[in-house]
Enzyme design. Structure first.
Site, PDB file in Angstrom:
ATOM      1  N   ASN A 199     -10.983  -2.651  -5.009  1.00 14.04           N
ATOM      2  CA  ASN A 199     -10.209  -1.687  -5.803  1.00 14.04           C
ATOM      3  C   ASN A 199     -10.845  -1.342  -7.156  1.00 14.04           C
ATOM      4  O   ASN A 199     -10.420  -0.389  -7.820  1.00 14.04           O
ATOM      5  CB  ASN A 199      -8.766  -2.172  -5.998  1.00 14.04           C
ATOM      6  CG  ASN A 199      -7.913  -2.069  -4.751  1.00 14.04           C
ATOM      7  OD1 ASN A 199      -7.022  -2.884  -4.522  1.00 14.04           O
ATOM      8  ND2 ASN A 199      -8.162  -1.061  -3.918  1.00 14.04           N
ATOM      9  N   ARG A 234      -4.773  -1.015   9.337  1.00 16.46           N
ATOM     10  CA  ARG A 234      -5.964  -1.848   9.133  1.00 16.46           C
ATOM     11  C   ARG A 234      -5.621  -2.977   8.174  1.00 16.46           C
ATOM     12  O   ARG A 234      -4.596  -2.948   7.489  1.00 16.46           O
ATOM     13  CB  ARG A 234      -7.143  -1.016   8.626  1.00 16.46           C
ATOM     14  CG  ARG A 234      -6.872  -0.279   7.338  1.00 16.46           C
ATOM     15  CD  ARG A 234      -8.115   0.436   6.800  1.00 16.46           C
ATOM     16  NE  ARG A 234      -7.755   1.322   5.715  1.00 16.46           N
ATOM     17  CZ  ARG A 234      -7.599   2.645   5.833  1.00 16.46           C
ATOM     18  NH1 ARG A 234      -7.783   3.237   6.995  1.00 16.46           N
ATOM     19  NH2 ARG A 234      -7.245   3.373   4.789  1.00 16.46           N
ATOM     20  N   ARG A 257     -12.036   2.296  -8.119  1.00 15.47           N
ATOM     21  CA  ARG A 257     -11.145   3.367  -8.601  1.00 15.47           C
ATOM     22  C   ARG A 257     -11.472   3.721 -10.054  1.00 15.47           C
ATOM     23  O   ARG A 257     -12.212   2.999 -10.722  1.00 15.47           O
ATOM     24  CB  ARG A 257      -9.697   2.903  -8.454  1.00 15.47           C
ATOM     25  CG  ARG A 257      -9.401   2.619  -6.993  1.00 15.47           C
ATOM     26  CD  ARG A 257      -7.970   2.246  -6.794  1.00 15.47           C
ATOM     27  NE  ARG A 257      -7.753   2.017  -5.366  1.00 15.47           N
ATOM     28  CZ  ARG A 257      -6.590   2.099  -4.772  1.00 15.47           C
ATOM     29  NH1 ARG A 257      -5.516   2.383  -5.476  1.00 15.47           N
ATOM     30  NH2 ARG A 257      -6.486   1.872  -3.479  1.00 15.47           N
ATOM     31  N   ASP A 283       0.810  -1.219   0.000  1.00 12.97           N
ATOM     32  CA  ASP A 283       0.000   0.000   0.000  1.00 12.97           C
ATOM     33  C   ASP A 283       0.853   1.283   0.000  1.00 12.97           C
ATOM     34  O   ASP A 283       1.965   1.290   0.531  1.00 12.97           O
ATOM     35  CB  ASP A 283      -0.914  -0.008   1.233  1.00 12.97           C
ATOM     36  CG  ASP A 283      -2.037   1.007   1.126  1.00 12.97           C
ATOM     37  OD1 ASP A 283      -2.366   1.415  -0.003  1.00 12.97           O
ATOM     38  OD2 ASP A 283      -2.590   1.388   2.177  1.00 12.97           O
ATOM     39  N   SER A 288      -7.516  -5.556  -4.723  1.00 10.76           N
ATOM     40  CA  SER A 288      -8.580  -6.116  -3.881  1.00 10.76           C
ATOM     41  C   SER A 288      -9.917  -6.136  -4.607  1.00 10.76           C
ATOM     42  O   SER A 288     -10.091  -5.483  -5.654  1.00 10.76           O
ATOM     43  CB  SER A 288      -8.711  -5.295  -2.590  1.00 10.76           C
ATOM     44  OG  SER A 288      -9.388  -4.076  -2.856  1.00 10.76           O
ATOM     45  N   THR A 289     -10.869  -6.863  -4.030  1.00 10.75           N
ATOM     46  CA  THR A 289     -12.221  -6.893  -4.599  1.00 10.75           C
ATOM     47  C   THR A 289     -12.842  -5.501  -4.541  1.00 10.75           C
ATOM     48  O   THR A 289     -13.805  -5.228  -5.255  1.00 10.75           O
ATOM     49  CB  THR A 289     -13.120  -7.894  -3.828  1.00 10.75           C
ATOM     50  OG1 THR A 289     -12.917  -7.719  -2.418  1.00 10.75           O
ATOM     51  CG2 THR A 289     -12.807  -9.336  -4.181  1.00 10.75           C
ATOM     52  N   ARG A 328      -0.128   7.690  -2.886  1.00 10.98           N
ATOM     53  CA  ARG A 328       0.406   8.816  -2.107  1.00 10.98           C
ATOM     54  C   ARG A 328       1.855   9.097  -2.477  1.00 10.98           C
ATOM     55  O   ARG A 328       2.292  10.240  -2.540  1.00 10.98           O
ATOM     56  CB  ARG A 328       0.281   8.517  -0.606  1.00 10.98           C
ATOM     57  CG  ARG A 328      -1.097   8.837  -0.060  1.00 10.98           C
ATOM     58  CD  ARG A 328      -1.315   8.207   1.282  1.00 10.98           C
ATOM     59  NE  ARG A 328      -1.570   6.765   1.155  1.00 10.98           N
ATOM     60  CZ  ARG A 328      -1.628   5.929   2.165  1.00 10.98           C
ATOM     61  NH1 ARG A 328      -1.420   6.365   3.395  1.00 10.98           N
ATOM     62  NH2 ARG A 328      -1.888   4.657   1.965  1.00 10.98           N
TER      63      ARG A 328
HETATM   64  C1  IPE Z   1      -5.383  -2.602   0.213  1.00 11.51           C
HETATM   65  O1  IPE Z   1      -5.085  -1.262   0.025  1.00 11.51           O
HETATM   66  C2  IPE Z   1      -5.366  -3.325  -1.099  1.00 11.51           C
HETATM   67  C3  IPE Z   1      -4.068  -3.444  -1.755  1.00 11.51           C
HETATM   68  C4  IPE Z   1      -2.942  -2.970  -1.315  1.00 11.51           C
HETATM   69  C5  IPE Z   1      -4.072  -4.174  -2.985  1.00 11.51           C
HETATM   70  P1  IPE Z   1      -6.222  -0.164  -0.179  1.00 11.51           P
HETATM   71  O2  IPE Z   1      -5.540   1.103  -0.433  1.00 11.51           O
HETATM   72  O3  IPE Z   1      -7.196  -0.623  -1.208  1.00 11.51           O
HETATM   73  O4  IPE Z   1      -6.959  -0.183   1.228  1.00 11.51           O
HETATM   74  P2  IPE Z   1      -7.761   0.955   1.984  1.00 11.51           P
HETATM   75  O5  IPE Z   1      -8.778   1.491   1.027  1.00 11.51           O
HETATM   76  O6  IPE Z   1      -6.769   1.996   2.413  1.00 11.51           O
HETATM   77  O7  IPE Z   1      -8.367   0.271   3.167  1.00 11.51           O
HETATM   78  C1  IPE Z   2      -1.745   0.149  -3.266  1.00 10.62           C
HETATM   79  O1  IPE Z   2      -1.490   1.514  -3.294  1.00 10.62           O
HETATM   80  C2  IPE Z   2      -2.045  -0.429  -4.622  1.00 10.62           C
HETATM   81  C3  IPE Z   2      -3.436  -0.833  -4.806  1.00 10.62           C
HETATM   82  C4  IPE Z   2      -4.373  -0.781  -3.902  1.00 10.62           C
HETATM   83  C5  IPE Z   2      -3.808  -1.352  -6.112  1.00 10.62           C
HETATM   84  P1  IPE Z   2      -2.663   2.574  -3.309  1.00 10.62           P
HETATM   85  O2  IPE Z   2      -3.030   2.850  -4.725  1.00 10.62           O
HETATM   86  O3  IPE Z   2      -3.792   2.163  -2.439  1.00 10.62           O
HETATM   87  O4  IPE Z   2      -1.923   3.836  -2.711  1.00 10.62           O
HETATM   88  P2  IPE Z   2      -2.545   4.890  -1.711  1.00 10.62           P
HETATM   89  O5  IPE Z   2      -3.024   4.144  -0.506  1.00 10.62           O
HETATM   90  O6  IPE Z   2      -3.658   5.572  -2.431  1.00 10.62           O
HETATM   91  O7  IPE Z   2      -1.413   5.801  -1.397  1.00 10.62           O
HETATM   92 MG    MG Z   3      -4.120   2.450  -0.460  1.00  7.75          MG
END
Ligand code: IPE
Ligand code: IPE
Ligand code: MG
Length: 245
Positions: free
Chosen positions: A73, A199, A76, A25, A70-71, A29
């Site tokens: 994601n 989390r 987005r 994750d 994830s399920t 950002r």
């Molecule tokens: C968890 O990260 C899923 C992956 C890293 C693939 P997210 O960015 O989707 O989780 P939340 O939304 O912060 O809980």
């Molecule tokens: C994890 O990074 C990758 C996926 C969930 C696919 P994020 O895209 O969630 O990055 P942040 O949390 O927005 O920084």
């Molecule tokens: Mg994230």
């Protein structure tokens, strides 16, 4: 120089956890802070995955499970989702090309049916071609959700009951585990989440029952083997009791 060398047993250099899982994750950002589009963060994150997987293999970790998509994601933007899928394709093409060099068994956890036919074909090819490598296995979670996995397993077990292959009274924790995507793989010992979020976000809900957690503010594209060493060192300071004393 890795802090944890392959299969060491001295008190100073304990063997690494057998199974490490990572919620990759913080890509978005990382990119935003650099004034780049979020997709640049995913590209950087995928490079880090390659590096960390190789490092895990080299220090003697047996299983690495990573949360890639994830399920949830799919919420987005279309642009971001297709950039992630494109990076996955690129990763799989390269993995297939470098398989003989890397010697990594690659497996995929999740409801793969929602992925494109092209991606599915690549996944299938990677799965089959890498089946011969036994020393180190990387499980990539795609369209993965812990709840979805449990529902999928419950449905498969119920189905087996209707055909007479299984009986409800035979269901145990161990039998149920065999219906999960992770069938046959030991539970993760250490689950790492970079990016400062404390989390679990629907990751390995069943398998994490007794996992040790490690959270760090480092964003995934900045994660290094030295960060992994820190997580492993923290793991070795934990006292795992599994409900005992
Ligand atoms: C968890 O990260 C899923 C992956 C890293 C693939 P997210 O960015 O989707 O989780 P939340 O939304 O912060 O809980
Ligand atoms: C994890 O990074 C990758 C996926 C969930 C696919 P994020 O895209 O969630 O990055 P942040 O949390 O927005 O920084
Ligand atoms: Mg994230």
């Amino acid at each position: 120089m890795p802090l944890f060398k392959k299969k060491t047993t001295s008190a100073a250099q304990l063997p690494p956890p057998r199974h490490i899982a990572i919620i990759m994750d913080g890509n978005g950002r990382w990119a935003t802070r650099k004034g780049l589009p979020r997709t640049a963060g995913h590209a950087a994150g995928s490079e880090v995955f390659r590096r960390i997987a190789t490092y895990c293999r080299d220090i003697g970790v047996e299983y690495l499970t990573v949360y890639a998509f994830s399920t949830e994601n799919w919420k987005r933007s279309e642009e971001e989702v297709s950039a992630i899928m494109g990076l996955l394709k690129q990763y799989l093409f390269e993995a297939l090309e470098k398989m003989e060099r890397d010697k990594i068994r690659l497996k995929f956890f999740g409801d793969l049916r929602r992925l494109s036919p092209e991606l599915l074909e690549l996944i299938d090819r990677t799965d089959k071609t890498s089946a011969k490598y036994q020393g180190f296995q990387a499980n990539i979670c795609l369209n993965y959700g812990g709840r979805d996995e449990i529902v999928h397993a419950a449905r498969a077990f119920a189905q087996a009951c209707t055909t007479g292959e299984a009986k409800p009274e035979d269901l145990t924790e161990s039998v149920f585990s065999d219906y999960l995507y992770s069938a046959g793989i030991p539970d993760p010992d250490l689950i790492i989440r970079p990016s400062g979020e404390i989390r679990i976000s629907n990751f390995l809900l069943w398998q994490s029952a007794y996992a040790e957690y490690y959270f760090t503010d480092v964003l995934w594209p900045d994660f290094t083997p030295a960060e992994l060493d820190k997580a492993i060192a923290a793991f070795h300071r934990r006292n795992r009791r599994f409900g005992g004393v």
